[in-house]
Design a protein around this motif. Sequence first.
Motif, PDB file in Angstrom:
ATOM      1  N   ARG A  34     -36.231  33.709  15.534  1.00 40.63           N
ATOM      2  CA  ARG A  34     -35.986  35.145  15.673  1.00 40.63           C
ATOM      3  C   ARG A  34     -35.286  36.140  14.707  1.00 40.63           C
ATOM      4  NH1 ARG A  34     -40.500  39.046  16.795  1.00 40.63           N
ATOM      5  NH2 ARG A  34     -40.400  40.975  15.707  1.00 40.63           N
ATOM      6  N   TYR A  35     -33.829  35.418  14.774  1.00 39.32           N
ATOM      7  CA  TYR A  35     -33.210  35.767  13.817  1.00 39.32           C
ATOM      8  C   TYR A  35     -33.766  35.653  12.457  1.00 39.32           C
ATOM      9  CZ  TYR A  35     -29.330  37.314  11.190  1.00 39.32           C
ATOM     10  OH  TYR A  35     -28.559  38.330   9.840  1.00 39.32           O
ATOM     11  N   GLU A  58     -31.365  29.297  21.116  1.00 35.42           N
ATOM     12  CA  GLU A  58     -32.710  28.848  20.044  1.00 35.42           C
ATOM     13  C   GLU A  58     -32.839  29.632  19.363  1.00 35.42           C
ATOM     14  OE1 GLU A  58     -35.268  24.681  19.037  1.00 35.42           O
ATOM     15  OE2 GLU A  58     -34.098  24.977  21.357  1.00 35.42           O
ATOM     16  N   ARG A  59     -34.125  29.991  20.230  1.00 34.40           N
ATOM     17  CA  ARG A  59     -35.171  31.128  20.502  1.00 34.40           C
ATOM     18  C   ARG A  59     -34.484  32.514  19.685  1.00 34.40           C
ATOM     19  NH1 ARG A  59     -36.584  29.806  25.590  1.00 34.40           N
ATOM     20  NH2 ARG A  59     -35.538  31.449  26.169  1.00 34.40           N
ATOM     21  N   GLN A  60     -33.292  32.600  19.675  1.00 31.76           N
ATOM     22  CA  GLN A  60     -32.810  33.934  19.304  1.00 31.76           C
ATOM     23  C   GLN A  60     -32.473  33.799  17.848  1.00 31.76           C
ATOM     24  OE1 GLN A  60     -29.602  34.795  20.849  1.00 31.76           O
ATOM     25  NE2 GLN A  60     -30.020  36.530  23.008  1.00 31.76           N
ATOM     26  N   ALA A  76     -25.593  30.565   5.511  1.00 28.65           N
ATOM     27  CA  ALA A  76     -27.354  30.253   6.516  1.00 28.65           C
ATOM     28  C   ALA A  76     -27.117  29.437   7.140  1.00 28.65           C
ATOM     29  CB  ALA A  76     -28.181  31.417   5.951  1.00 28.65           C
ATOM     30  N   GLY A  77     -26.473  28.318   7.214  1.00 23.01           N
ATOM     31  CA  GLY A  77     -26.736  26.929   7.151  1.00 23.01           C
ATOM     32  C   GLY A  77     -25.836  27.146   9.164  1.00 23.01           C
ATOM     33  N   CYS A  78     -25.356  28.022   9.293  1.00 22.05           N
ATOM     34  CA  CYS A  78     -25.120  28.409  10.807  1.00 22.05           C
ATOM     35  C   CYS A  78     -26.570  28.539  11.892  1.00 22.05           C
ATOM     36  CB  CYS A  78     -23.495  29.121  10.886  1.00 22.05           C
ATOM     37  SG  CYS A  78     -24.642  31.074  10.716  1.00 22.05           S
ATOM     38  N   LEU A  79     -27.412  29.158  11.411  1.00 20.58           N
ATOM     39  CA  LEU A  79     -29.129  29.350  11.811  1.00 20.58           C
ATOM     40  C   LEU A  79     -29.578  27.827  12.082  1.00 20.58           C
ATOM     41  CD1 LEU A  79     -30.087  32.791   9.863  1.00 20.58           C
ATOM     42  CD2 LEU A  79     -28.588  32.339  11.961  1.00 20.58           C
ATOM     43  N   ILE A  90     -34.483  37.417   8.977  1.00 15.79           N
ATOM     44  CA  ILE A  90     -33.898  38.064   7.021  1.00 15.79           C
ATOM     45  C   ILE A  90     -35.535  37.643   6.317  1.00 15.79           C
ATOM     46  CG2 ILE A  90     -31.995  36.043   6.882  1.00 15.79           C
ATOM     47  CD1 ILE A  90     -31.361  38.832   7.779  1.00 15.79           C
ATOM     48  N   LEU A  91     -36.241  36.069   6.920  1.00 13.00           N
ATOM     49  CA  LEU A  91     -37.029  36.275   5.765  1.00 13.00           C
ATOM     50  C   LEU A  91     -37.787  37.298   5.582  1.00 13.00           C
ATOM     51  CD1 LEU A  91     -38.135  32.198   6.278  1.00 13.00           C
ATOM     52  CD2 LEU A  91     -37.134  33.163   4.283  1.00 13.00           C
ATOM     53  N   SER A  92     -38.334  38.179   6.514  1.00 10.43           N
ATOM     54  CA  SER A  92     -39.104  39.076   5.838  1.00 10.43           C
ATOM     55  C   SER A  92     -38.303  40.312   5.568  1.00 10.43           C
ATOM     56  CB  SER A  92     -39.848  39.884   7.413  1.00 10.43           C
ATOM     57  OG  SER A  92     -38.968  40.155   8.308  1.00 10.43           O
TER      58      SER A  92
END
Length: 508
Positions: free
Chosen positions: A120-121, A115-117, A88-91, A125-127
């Motif tokens: 949002r992504y 960055e905005r994408q 997940a560090g790629c985000l 994932i958290l939701s």
Amino acid sequence: MAKFQDWAETVCGVKFKRIKDKPASQVQLFLGLWWDSFSGTRTLEERKLIQYMDMLLEFSTRKTLTLLERQQAAGRLRRAIMSMPPGAGCLLANIFALMVGLTVAWQKRRTTRKERQDYRYFYDILSLNLGRGYFRTDHFKEGPTVYSDASRSKKYTGGGWCSSAGPYDWWRYGAAAAKKPIDFLEGDTVVQCVESQGPSWRQKWIPFGVDNQSFEKSAEKSWSRAERLNLLLKRLFVLQIKFDCLIRFFWLASEDNSMADPLSRENGLDAFLVEVQRRAFVVPPAVLQGMPDAGRVRTLDMSAPFSAADMAAIVALSRTRVDMAELSRQLPAIVCIQSRIRGWLVRYPLRACRLAWANTCAIREQEHDDGFEPFRMCTYGPLARAYLRNLAFVPEKIPEKNPSGPKIPGFIAARGGHKTVRRGRRGSGLKAAVFASMLGCGMTMPARDGYSAQQASVPYPRAILYDGLPAQYLPLMDELMGNRLAVKSMGKVDIAFEKYWKPVTMIS
């Protein structure tokens, strides 16, 4: 723990910050995460989860962000990544890249579409996982070993992979894809393999050999400065969530990658088949078999690392929210109840065995100084069998003999020679219900009531690795046991042992 801290302060001069001490519990709140040692998961605090999701939703629409806001986002998302699968560090790569050059907290910089994408992504994932993920993966089983490779030249550009489970695949890249750098083609080969074999890798971790250090090192740290590699890492992160598997990369020298290398070359299929047979790579009873569309021309889609179908598959894996604060208050009571039930399981059969032994000895007029031997008609559970096997029986006082009649137990003679049968016990239904409910929890609780959990659960004697070991294997055993620390770390341990621990033992 308090006695150990007192001893460490008095003897060794090591002081502890006791204000941070917490009572032992299977569910602990630490570093903003709830750590559950039963399920091996860590969960974000509910207030932090709501705060992070609000921030991500806001930043996904903002046109500019200050350095302070990006630093806060990076710190918060680093904690949130601890509740996500590896990769997940790629985000966070775009966030750190846009902080370069900003020195003052109030300085602003425009946000990019990528960055905005990512914001949002991250929110999506958290939701879905609700801030809950595994901190240990020992429930994953080891899967097949996979090797992959790609080649690039003016004449031919292709890729291929092979698995110890039997499948293999190879293809030729199209004209546009052939112009990509070799590190991207190596990563694309990995992505293609995971997309093909992922459904058969559920609940497994896969050893994956790659002979390109640029992509392999980026995959280990979960992000890359190169945007082309970061796109592939995002895709791998989505596929690991989708197929519920873990990819563990390791570097493979080109000389050792003699099986996947021919698959990436022109007319290399025959050399691959000979090499696989020579090295016995496929594990029986698996059979070597090529994919149905092997040898095709592959084109690349660089539009997005995940599609609507991927998101739909991830949504199907979403979980319900668990109130960790309430769970942390309930677990201590469950632990106490289960420990009492375990103690009862041991003590009740012990009383029955003692009573049966006393009756048998009174009837047969035998001596009672022998070791413990359970009565054949006595029934007891597996916990009691494991525990009683290692106990020395201490016989209770035997009822006095009846001098005027046959030798029968005193408690039977007191009832006129007829044994009274007890139909039940008061509260036995409640005990059975509580016991069944506790067994349904499927948890392992600590030992209580004066007996060892090791004795109550494992019907085997304790063993030491060095017992019975031949003398010629002692250095090897010491070396294997010492590998838990690096060489320099072991040197520091030895220095501390000689400097501090030996003087303490001499004083005591």
